[in-house]
Design a protein around this motif. Structure first.
Motif, PDB file in Angstrom:
ATOM      1  N   ALA A   9      10.455  -9.250   8.774  1.00 27.16           N
ATOM      2  CA  ALA A   9      10.071  -8.344   7.681  1.00 27.16           C
ATOM      3  C   ALA A   9       9.060  -7.358   8.258  1.00 27.16           C
ATOM      4  CB  ALA A   9       9.479  -9.126   6.522  1.00 27.16           C
ATOM      5  N   LYS A  10       9.468  -6.116   8.457  1.00 25.68           N
ATOM      6  CA  LYS A  10       8.679  -5.186   9.274  1.00 25.68           C
ATOM      7  C   LYS A  10       8.332  -3.923   8.496  1.00 25.68           C
ATOM      8  CE  LYS A  10       8.724  -3.564  14.097  1.00 25.68           C
ATOM      9  NZ  LYS A  10       9.563  -3.473  15.316  1.00 25.68           N
ATOM     10  N   VAL A  11       7.060  -3.484   8.647  1.00 29.34           N
ATOM     11  CA  VAL A  11       6.591  -2.249   8.006  1.00 29.34           C
ATOM     12  C   VAL A  11       5.731  -1.480   8.999  1.00 29.34           C
ATOM     13  CG1 VAL A  11       6.583  -3.363   5.741  1.00 29.34           C
ATOM     14  CG2 VAL A  11       4.453  -3.233   7.051  1.00 29.34           C
ATOM     15  N   TYR A  12       5.425  -0.216   8.630  1.00 28.00           N
ATOM     16  CA  TYR A  12       4.614   0.672   9.469  1.00 28.00           C
ATOM     17  C   TYR A  12       3.499   1.255   8.602  1.00 28.00           C
ATOM     18  CZ  TYR A  12       8.833   0.139  12.202  1.00 28.00           C
ATOM     19  OH  TYR A  12       9.896  -0.401  12.883  1.00 28.00           O
ATOM     20  N   HIS A  13       2.264   1.088   9.057  1.00 25.32           N
ATOM     21  CA  HIS A  13       1.087   1.334   8.218  1.00 25.32           C
ATOM     22  C   HIS A  13       0.164   2.365   8.863  1.00 25.32           C
ATOM     23  CE1 HIS A  13      -2.597  -0.587   5.987  1.00 25.32           C
ATOM     24  NE2 HIS A  13      -2.083   0.418   5.300  1.00 25.32           N
ATOM     25  N   ALA A  70       0.889  -5.595   2.412  1.00 25.40           N
ATOM     26  CA  ALA A  70       2.345  -5.762   2.424  1.00 25.40           C
ATOM     27  C   ALA A  70       2.681  -7.245   2.411  1.00 25.40           C
ATOM     28  CB  ALA A  70       2.967  -5.068   3.629  1.00 25.40           C
ATOM     29  N   GLY A  71       2.107  -7.980   1.472  1.00 24.32           N
ATOM     30  CA  GLY A  71       2.330  -9.420   1.395  1.00 24.32           C
ATOM     31  C   GLY A  71       3.251  -9.796   0.259  1.00 24.32           C
ATOM     32  N   ILE A  72       3.722 -11.037   0.296  1.00 25.07           N
ATOM     33  CA  ILE A  72       4.564 -11.569  -0.768  1.00 25.07           C
ATOM     34  C   ILE A  72       3.945 -12.869  -1.272  1.00 25.07           C
ATOM     35  CG2 ILE A  72       6.075 -12.741   0.898  1.00 25.07           C
ATOM     36  CD1 ILE A  72       8.376 -12.342  -1.144  1.00 25.07           C
ATOM     37  N   ASN A 102       0.836  -1.201   0.000  1.00 31.51           N
ATOM     38  CA  ASN A 102       0.000   0.000   0.000  1.00 31.51           C
ATOM     39  C   ASN A 102       0.870   1.251   0.000  1.00 31.51           C
ATOM     40  OD1 ASN A 102      -2.226  -1.636   0.098  1.00 31.51           O
ATOM     41  ND2 ASN A 102      -3.037  -0.793   1.997  1.00 31.51           N
ATOM     42  N   ASN A 103       0.294   2.345  -0.470  1.00 30.50           N
ATOM     43  CA  ASN A 103       1.060   3.591  -0.579  1.00 30.50           C
ATOM     44  C   ASN A 103       1.238   4.299   0.756  1.00 30.50           C
ATOM     45  OD1 ASN A 103      -1.707   4.053  -0.492  1.00 30.50           O
ATOM     46  ND2 ASN A 103      -1.588   5.950  -1.654  1.00 30.50           N
ATOM     47  N   ASP A 104       0.494   3.914   1.801  1.00 31.82           N
ATOM     48  CA  ASP A 104       0.612   4.576   3.103  1.00 31.82           C
ATOM     49  C   ASP A 104       1.421   3.741   4.076  1.00 31.82           C
ATOM     50  OD1 ASP A 104      -1.309   2.593   3.254  1.00 31.82           O
ATOM     51  OD2 ASP A 104      -2.625   3.702   4.615  1.00 31.82           O
ATOM     52  N   ILE A 105       2.461   3.088   3.560  1.00 30.14           N
ATOM     53  CA  ILE A 105       3.317   2.213   4.363  1.00 30.14           C
ATOM     54  C   ILE A 105       4.777   2.630   4.235  1.00 30.14           C
ATOM     55  CG2 ILE A 105       4.293  -0.120   4.453  1.00 30.14           C
ATOM     56  CD1 ILE A 105       1.550  -1.253   4.080  1.00 30.14           C
ATOM     57  N   GLU A 106       5.471   2.601   5.337  1.00 35.24           N
ATOM     58  CA  GLU A 106       6.924   2.776   5.379  1.00 35.24           C
ATOM     59  C   GLU A 106       7.542   1.425   5.707  1.00 35.24           C
ATOM     60  OE1 GLU A 106       9.827   4.556   8.712  1.00 35.24           O
ATOM     61  OE2 GLU A 106       8.508   6.065   7.796  1.00 35.24           O
ATOM     62  N   ASP A 166       1.980   5.580  13.507  1.00 34.55           N
ATOM     63  CA  ASP A 166       2.082   6.577  14.571  1.00 34.55           C
ATOM     64  C   ASP A 166       2.152   5.962  15.965  1.00 34.55           C
ATOM     65  OD1 ASP A 166      -0.484   5.650  14.555  1.00 34.55           O
ATOM     66  OD2 ASP A 166      -1.459   7.607  14.611  1.00 34.55           O
ATOM     67  N   GLN A 167       2.096   4.635  16.051  1.00 36.65           N
ATOM     68  CA  GLN A 167       2.285   3.909  17.314  1.00 36.65           C
ATOM     69  C   GLN A 167       3.134   2.683  16.997  1.00 36.65           C
ATOM     70  OE1 GLN A 167      -2.148   3.804  18.169  1.00 36.65           O
ATOM     71  NE2 GLN A 167      -1.375   4.099  20.240  1.00 36.65           N
ATOM     72  N   ARG A 168       4.418   2.881  16.906  1.00 39.08           N
ATOM     73  CA  ARG A 168       5.293   1.866  16.333  1.00 39.08           C
ATOM     74  C   ARG A 168       5.514   0.658  17.225  1.00 39.08           C
ATOM     75  NH1 ARG A 168       9.118   3.942  11.815  1.00 39.08           N
ATOM     76  NH2 ARG A 168       7.821   5.588  10.933  1.00 39.08           N
TER      77      ARG A 168
END
Length: 331
Positions: A196-200, A152-154, A74-78, A108-110
């Protein structure tokens, strides 16, 4: 627009070399398209004149991708710099899996989980494992889960070749629940890869509990129910399904969205014939039963979750872009 830049900047810091990035612009009007063309010339850009929906956009990227593995983002993921490499290593270590999923935290709450793999609720709705829980190490181990969150899947390329791509009638929401179930019925497992970690942000495009959100989610839950349930599951979970539907009526009527809910169900049943035809294809081609003791571990059947139990923030509409990362075998 700022979220797209955040996403692509984090991907540019990846420690994995053998990959391409494809961005599908779903009719954005906020300047994102021009910004990507100017700042990220290495990105392959597919342009839609209007918002075609998440499922269509993902399918466009899947068809255009060249790699052995395909990741959806998704575009709102780091993403963390090791995200791609950890996904690749995890899938290489688990050849029995057609899907892999990410440790996803709130942006915003990592230290709070957004998703550690998709669950499936017996009343025909997907859910995020661990959502809202504070991270105290409880999801630090690899584990089989029901399915991958498509945010954020593979996926292996041969997963899509065997199971098929996303059903475009879903538009957005529950299309990953549907493909997770189809994958399970074809014998594909899904592995949770905690390194494998992301922030959404989450629901940044549609808005949590907007009329549009409620309509699409509740309509698509019926699509999943019609297409993917075996007769055994219908009988086993009938009371749970009916109870959840009744609770939805009470809750959304109280919120003033009863008409939206009614329209979602009505429009779902208007699609009954094509859904039954797809059900026939899915059920006659399956190689595994969905309900097994292992699968039952991923079904929540004891109680109906109330919508108010999910705590997320609502965001304004942003540009509709989706990113496809396709991985090649390292040289």
């Amino acid at each position: 627009m700022k979220f797209v830049g955040m996403c692509l900047d984090s991907l540019a810091r990846s420690d994995f070399d053998s990959y391409e990035v494809i961005v599908i612009d779903n009719g954005s009007v906020d300047g994102s398209l021009e910004m990507i063309e100017e700042k990220y010339p290495q990105v392959r850009l597919i342009k839609n004149r209007e918002n075609m929906g998440f499922a269509v956009a993902c399918n466009q990227g899947i068809k255009a991708a060249l790699g052995t593995y395909i990741s959806l983002l998704n575009n709102d993921i780091e993403v963390e710099s090791s995200w791609l490499s950890k996904l690749y290593e995890g899938m290489e270590n688990h050849p029995e899996c057609g899907m892999g999923t990410t440790k996803m935290m709130f942006l915003d709450q990592r230290d709070v989980f957004y998703n550690t793999g998709d669950l499936f609720h017996a009343w025909s709705s997907g859910g995020g494992r661990g959502q809202g829980e504070k991270d105290v190490g409880q999801y630090d181990r690899e584990d089989y889960v029901f399915g991958a969150c498509a945010g954020a899947g593979i996926y292996r390329r041969d997963f899509f070749e065997q199971v098929g791509i996303f059903d475009e009638d879903f538009f957005i929401f529950a299309e990953d629940v549907d493909i997770n179930m189809r994958g399970q019925l074809q014998g594909f497992k899904c592995i949770y890869l905690p390194e494998a970690k992301v922030y959404h942000i989450g629901t940044a495009t549609v808005g949590l509990y907007s009329d549009r959100y409620i309509y699409l989610c509740k309509r698509n839950d019926i699509f999943v129910l019609i297409r993917n349930y075996s007769l055994r599951m219908y009988f086993r979970y009938l009371w749970t399904i009916l109870k959840h539907q009744f609770n939805d009526i009470k809750y959304f009527t109280y919120r003033g969205q009863g008409i939206v809910l009614f329209k979602s169900k009505l429009d779902a049943f208007k699609m009954i014939l094509p859904m039954l035809l797809r059900r026939f294809k899915i059920q006659t081609s399956r190689t595994c039963p969905l309900y097994t003791p292992d699968a039952a571990d991923h079904l929540l059947t004891l109680s109906t979750l109330r919508p108010t139990s999910i705590q997320k923030k609502q965001h304004n509409t942003i540009s509709n872009l989706y990113t496809i990362i396709t991985k090649h075998d390292p040289a």
